[in-house]
Design a protein around this motif. Structure first.
Motif, PDB file in Angstrom:
ATOM      1  N   ILE A  34       0.834  -1.202   0.000  1.00  0.00           N
ATOM      2  CA  ILE A  34       0.000   0.000   0.000  1.00  0.00           C
ATOM      3  C   ILE A  34       0.872   1.257   0.000  1.00  0.00           C
ATOM      4  CG2 ILE A  34      -1.615   1.346   1.413  1.00  0.00           C
ATOM      5  CD1 ILE A  34      -2.926  -0.971  -0.019  1.00  0.00           C
ATOM      6  N   ARG A  51       2.242   1.759  -3.409  1.00  0.00           N
ATOM      7  CA  ARG A  51       1.171   2.208  -4.306  1.00  0.00           C
ATOM      8  C   ARG A  51       0.839   3.691  -4.049  1.00  0.00           C
ATOM      9  NH1 ARG A  51       0.215   2.687  -8.575  1.00  0.00           N
ATOM     10  NH2 ARG A  51      -1.757   3.681  -9.020  1.00  0.00           N
ATOM     11  N   VAL A  69      -3.601   7.718   2.684  1.00  0.00           N
ATOM     12  CA  VAL A  69      -3.924   6.413   2.088  1.00  0.00           C
ATOM     13  C   VAL A  69      -3.234   5.298   2.876  1.00  0.00           C
ATOM     14  CG1 VAL A  69      -3.634   4.981   0.030  1.00  0.00           C
ATOM     15  CG2 VAL A  69      -4.288   7.371  -0.206  1.00  0.00           C
ATOM     16  N   ILE A  70      -1.959   5.506   3.163  1.00  0.00           N
ATOM     17  CA  ILE A  70      -1.207   4.511   3.948  1.00  0.00           C
ATOM     18  C   ILE A  70      -1.814   4.396   5.348  1.00  0.00           C
ATOM     19  CG2 ILE A  70       1.066   3.909   4.879  1.00  0.00           C
ATOM     20  CD1 ILE A  70       2.273   5.613   2.616  1.00  0.00           C
ATOM     21  N   TRP A  94      -5.200   2.193   5.171  1.00  0.00           N
ATOM     22  CA  TRP A  94      -5.074   0.750   4.953  1.00  0.00           C
ATOM     23  C   TRP A  94      -4.322   0.063   6.089  1.00  0.00           C
ATOM     24  CZ3 TRP A  94      -8.325  -1.573   2.056  1.00  0.00           C
ATOM     25  CH2 TRP A  94      -8.836  -0.976   0.914  1.00  0.00           C
ATOM     26  N   PHE A 114       3.492  -9.449 -11.125  1.00  0.00           N
ATOM     27  CA  PHE A 114       3.536  -8.021 -10.805  1.00  0.00           C
ATOM     28  C   PHE A 114       4.623  -7.320 -11.611  1.00  0.00           C
ATOM     29  CE2 PHE A 114       5.266  -4.554  -8.193  1.00  0.00           C
ATOM     30  CZ  PHE A 114       4.137  -3.759  -8.150  1.00  0.00           C
ATOM     31  N   ALA A 173      -1.980  -1.731 -10.921  1.00  0.00           N
ATOM     32  CA  ALA A 173      -2.171  -0.320 -10.581  1.00  0.00           C
ATOM     33  C   ALA A 173      -3.534   0.169 -11.055  1.00  0.00           C
ATOM     34  CB  ALA A 173      -1.062   0.506 -11.216  1.00  0.00           C
ATOM     35  N   TYR A 180      -6.275  -1.019  -8.802  1.00  0.00           N
ATOM     36  CA  TYR A 180      -6.315  -0.269  -7.537  1.00  0.00           C
ATOM     37  C   TYR A 180      -6.941   1.116  -7.745  1.00  0.00           C
ATOM     38  CZ  TYR A 180      -4.837   2.090  -3.295  1.00  0.00           C
ATOM     39  OH  TYR A 180      -4.844   2.810  -2.141  1.00  0.00           O
ATOM     40  N   ASP A 181      -6.586   1.777  -8.859  1.00  0.00           N
ATOM     41  CA  ASP A 181      -7.152   3.102  -9.120  1.00  0.00           C
ATOM     42  C   ASP A 181      -8.665   3.024  -9.299  1.00  0.00           C
ATOM     43  OD1 ASP A 181      -4.743   4.304  -8.899  1.00  0.00           O
ATOM     44  OD2 ASP A 181      -4.312   4.339 -11.050  1.00  0.00           O
ATOM     45  N   LEU A 198     -10.679   2.734  -6.034  1.00  0.00           N
ATOM     46  CA  LEU A 198     -10.887   3.954  -5.254  1.00  0.00           C
ATOM     47  C   LEU A 198     -12.131   4.733  -5.675  1.00  0.00           C
ATOM     48  CD1 LEU A 198      -7.263   5.323  -4.845  1.00  0.00           C
ATOM     49  CD2 LEU A 198      -8.488   3.631  -3.507  1.00  0.00           C
TER      50      LEU A 198
END
Lengths: 85, 779
Positions: free
Chosen positions: A29, A32, B242-243, B246, B541, B549, B552-553, B556
């Protein structure tokens, strides 16, 4: 099978596995998040400012009531009209 | 079709309602807190009336502050910010009103039932089962209203505050439902589904995460919205937020077992709780710094703006509390701090400093906006701030000093560690009296500050015109061409799970489970699978990183997949802790000692013990520590509370541990102790219990209670009602005769007899170790 989870030292492996899992997710995370593009970051961080939240001005007895926006007045007059009809 | 502008009016009426409720219930909750704190200094304030005794009012205080004060504040903040962040009015006015009035009805029901002694006997989960159902229902109403609003949003991106709100809604629902699973015995009483160590683990999984997901994550969401608004500048680092989100969501859920350190909880679970608690330092401080640094360039505003003053102090207190939490989770520190006032100081640092000051900052910010009238007095707001701050500091300093002194005195040994330095528990009680008094003064100051805010609130809104915010929006689909919105933004249910990151994660967890739980062959396959999975995930990956990526975008801006995956994240943490313990918690698995089920009279006495909230001052868990063993007897085994529904290990020792009090004193001692504690324990601050001498034991309900206990797995025989009554009469008569012989005349039907029966059985168990057979050799 489950008996050993309580009484055997090998069960401490759970802690290590959980730690490694959480750390991996954390690193993923973090990686990212660090790679987020600048326009994307700017878009997100400015979201709270996209909607105006006007306040009554100043503090204390000398302060003036806040600017009620045209839309706000409009909405209120609409409400009054609806309730009177 | 050309887009046209429409004016959208937000539903701010419900926000105003929740704000007023915050104020009212905050005052009530803190006033009760002040009373219970005073009761510890002056036992006379229990008024010789069980309705007002410490054991019944303390749950009222905690529930009022958590669910009524912070709950209402949280709903106000969430509803206000969400509407503006997603540019949509709350989906349903009816659901909003139902949410508000339903929640207030629940609070009123709690305020009535808790003083009546109607309780489940678990901290922060005391409310009886019909109210539990009402809470779950209203929470679902809240969730539907919230997610429905998200579904109608005009802003595709979800700001980080919304993430925190989503995590709050789903996690609290999960925790609340699991910890409140019960089997009713009547309309006002039930037994929890879990017992003993299971119940302890589930309770603190819930209890700790009530702090995490009720008192922290929603307030963090509020912080991420209101601090930038008040400081008029964006959050310091969106990346850090964000970090923060999570890592907090992933870590918090695992830390519950730190409430059970040094107990008979399996060692691996204790280590797990401690490790994850220590890891919490990073995200908590990341969030705290992010909040404080948002004020960069705006520090000068703190001199004049009470809103920023409160919020900056709140975030600072959050940092202090989240530094102290992991510290207390270190097993050796916990040996000193657990069961003492240190924990009370820690909790109030968060509740008064973080929650209370964020609430104050938010209220002062919202008042001029929701009523379109300037705040009545900024000076009063400043007075509130300084009185409140001094109050918190006095309170917390008193509790730190008191707690550390308690811990040191109770753990102190002499003669090379073979004897206690302070064998009388009351020595510590009397030593901390000045600190307990200072706590009352600190709490009183804080309450005074809060009352000043109430006055300021009233003077501001009196005669003012409530105003609903509005926004002009285009009546069209959201802008998907913005660089922040990824192409093909919808994920869909199938793609929520069928994508590389999620698939590899599930596969890895599956293989790891096979490795850990499987038999020999399966275990090897699991190990190989886990290694292969990690290698393949890395390779994929490296070669197709863009698809990871992109996924993940898209996540959101997709509410449903985001919510589902957040739920899985928190659910997994709970599952791994609880499932193994639930499975092992069988009488057949118990080693060393096993509890003997209570007799019907003892069970009736135990229910009185729970009703009076004795667990708020007395633990029933002798830790695996030398001073505990020297003071209270042999350390507690898991099997010794295996049939306890609910468990009563406790979390605070205002009085001594009772795990092995059975047989330690005569029946007459217990009677005198309940009648007037100071007659046998000079200096005690325990309340008196006249009701136990006036009321009769409810024998008629016992067959139903025993039947429910049987269903829960307690090995009671199939007694008839007459047999149960006969057993009660026999045991009660024997105790009454013993009391009479000692000079006390009490009818066997009185509640005090059942209570004595229960207290005298504490610590009774049978050995599960079969005696070795001696073999004699022929020669």
């Amino acid at each position: 099978m489950f008996r050993r989870l309580v009484f055997e030292n090998s069960a401490t492996f759970f802690t290590i596995a959980a730690f490694v899992t959480a750390l991996s997710i954390y690193l993923m995370i973090a990686w990212r998040a660090m790679r987020m593009k600048r326009p994307q970051v700017e878009r997100f961080e400015n979201l709270p400012f996209e909607t105006e939240t006007p306040a009554a001005i100043g503090f204390g007895p000398q302060a003036a009531p806040g600017p009620v926006s045209a839309q706000n007045r409009h909405a209120r007059s609409n409400r009054r009209r609806n309730s009177s009809s | 079709m050309p887009a046209h502008k429409v004016t959208l009016e937000f539903n701010d009426k419900v926000v105003r309602q929740f704000l007023i409720a915050t104020l009212v219930w905050g005052l009530v909750g803190m006033l009760v807190g002040l009373l219970v704190a005073s009761q510890l200094n002056f036992w006379q304030l229990n008024f010789k009336n069980e309705l007002l005794s410490f054991g019944r009012l303390r749950p009222l205080h905690t529930n009022a502050v958590i669910f009524a004060f912070v709950g209402n504040m949280m709903f106000a903040g969430i509803y206000y910010s969400t509407q503006r962040l997603v540019k949509a009015r709350l989906a349903s006015d009816f659901l909003s009103a139902l949410h508000f009035w339903g929640w207030q009805a629940i609070i009123v029901a709690a305020a009535i039932t808790l003083p009546l002694g109607l309780t489940r006997g678990k901290e922060y989960a005391e409310l009886i089962w019909p109210i539990n159902i009402a809470v779950a229902f209203i929470w679902v109403v809240f969730g539907v209203n919230f997610f429905w609003t998200l579904a109608r949003r005009r802003e595709p991106s979800l700001y980080v505050a919304i993430w925190f709100y989503i995590a709050t809604i789903i996690t609290v629902a999960m925790l609340y439902i699991v910890n409140h699973l019960s089997l009713p015995t009547s309309f006002t009483h039930s037994y929890p589904l879990f017992g003993g160590v299971q119940d302890a683990l589930v309770q603190w999984w819930y209890g700790h995460n009530a702090v995490a997901f009720f008192l922290t994550t929603p307030i963090l969401g509020i912080m991420y919205y209101f601090i930038p608004k008040a400081a008029e500048r964006p959050v310091y680092s969106y990346r850090l937020s964000v970090i923060h989100f999570w890592s907090l969501v992933f870590l918090y859920i695992w830390a519950g077992p730190h409430h059970l350190l040094n107990t008979s909880l399996p060692a691996w679970l204790q280590t797990l709780g401690m490790t994850f608690s220590l890891m919490l330092w990073a995200p908590s401080w990341g969030g705290m710094l992010n909040g404080l640094l948002t004020l960069r360039g705006a520090w000068h505003k703190l001199r004049t703006d009470p809103v920023l003053k409160f919020m900056a102090a709140a975030v600072t207190f959050y940092g202090m509390a989240t530094f102290e939490g992991p510290l207390l989770s270190i097993r050796s520190v916990n040996a000193l701090g657990h069961y003492t006032d240190w924990i009370i100081g820690h909790v109030h640092l968060g509740a008064l400093g973080w929650n209370g000051f964020m609430a104050a900052g938010m209220i002062y910010w919202l008042l001029p906006r929701l009523w379109n009238k300037p705040l009545y007095s900024v000076s009063l707001a400043n007075v509130h701030f300084w009185i409140g701050t001094v109050g918190i500091l006095l309170y917390v300093a008193a509790m730190w000093t008191s707690g550390i002194m308690q811990g040191l005195m109770l753990n102190a040994t002499s003669d090379g560690g073979t004897a206690l330095a302070y064998p009388n528990f009351l020595d510590t009680v009397n030593s901390i009296r000045p600190m307990m008094l200072m706590r009352v003064i600190g709490g009183g100051l804080y309450l005074t500050g809060f009352a000043i805010m109430g006055w300021n609130f009233w003077k501001t809104v009196r005669g003012a015109q409530p105003v609903n915010g509005t926004i002009e929006v285009f009546d069209e689909v959201p802008d998907t061409t913005h660089p922040a919105v990824p192409a093909g933004r919808r994920i869909g249910v199938l793609a929520t799970f069928i994508n590389p990151p999620v698939l590899f994660t599930f596969l890895a967890i599956g293989f790891a489970c096979a490795w850990m739980f499987g038999n020999h062959l399966l275990s090897i396959a699991g190990l190989i699978g886990s290694i292969l999975c990690v290698i393949l995930a890395y390779a994929h990956f490296e070669s197709r990183g863009k698809s990871w990526a992109n996924w993940y975008d898209r996540l959101l801006v997709n509410t449903a997949p985001f919510t589902i995956l957040t739920f899985i994240a928190v659910f997994a943490g709970g599952l791994i802790q609880i499932i193994p313990t639930v499975m092992v918690h069988r009488a057949a698995n118990v080693e060393d000692r096993k509890q003997i089920p209570y007799t019907p009279l003892e069970l009736a006495g135990r229910d009185m013990y729970v009703r009076e909230g004795c667990y708020t001052c007395h633990s029933q868990m002798i830790r695996t520590l030398v001073p505990d063993v020297l003071r209270y007897g042999d350390y507690s085994r898991l099997g010794e509370s295996i049939y306890d529904h609910p468990y009563q290990w406790g979390s605070k020792r205002n009085g001594p541990d009772l795990a092995r009090v059975g047989g330690k004193y005569l029946n007459i001692w217990h009677l005198r102790h309940m009648e007037d504690p100071r007659s046998v324990s000079p200096g005690s601050n325990m309340p008196t219990y006249p009701g136990l001498f006036a009321n009769n034991t409810d024998v008629a309900i016992l067959p139903t209670k025993l039947s429910v206990q049987r269903t829960l797995g307690v090995p009671y025989p199939q007694w008839t009602d007459a047999e149960i009554t006969e057993r009660v009469n026999t045991q009660a008569t024997a105790i009454a005769q013993d009391l009479r012989a000692a000079g006390a005349y009490v009818g066997p039907e009185k509640e005090i007899v059942a209570m004595i029966a229960y207290l005298q059985t504490l610590g009774r168990s049978e050995s599960t170790v079969k005696p070795a057979k001696a073999t004699v050799s022929a020669d």
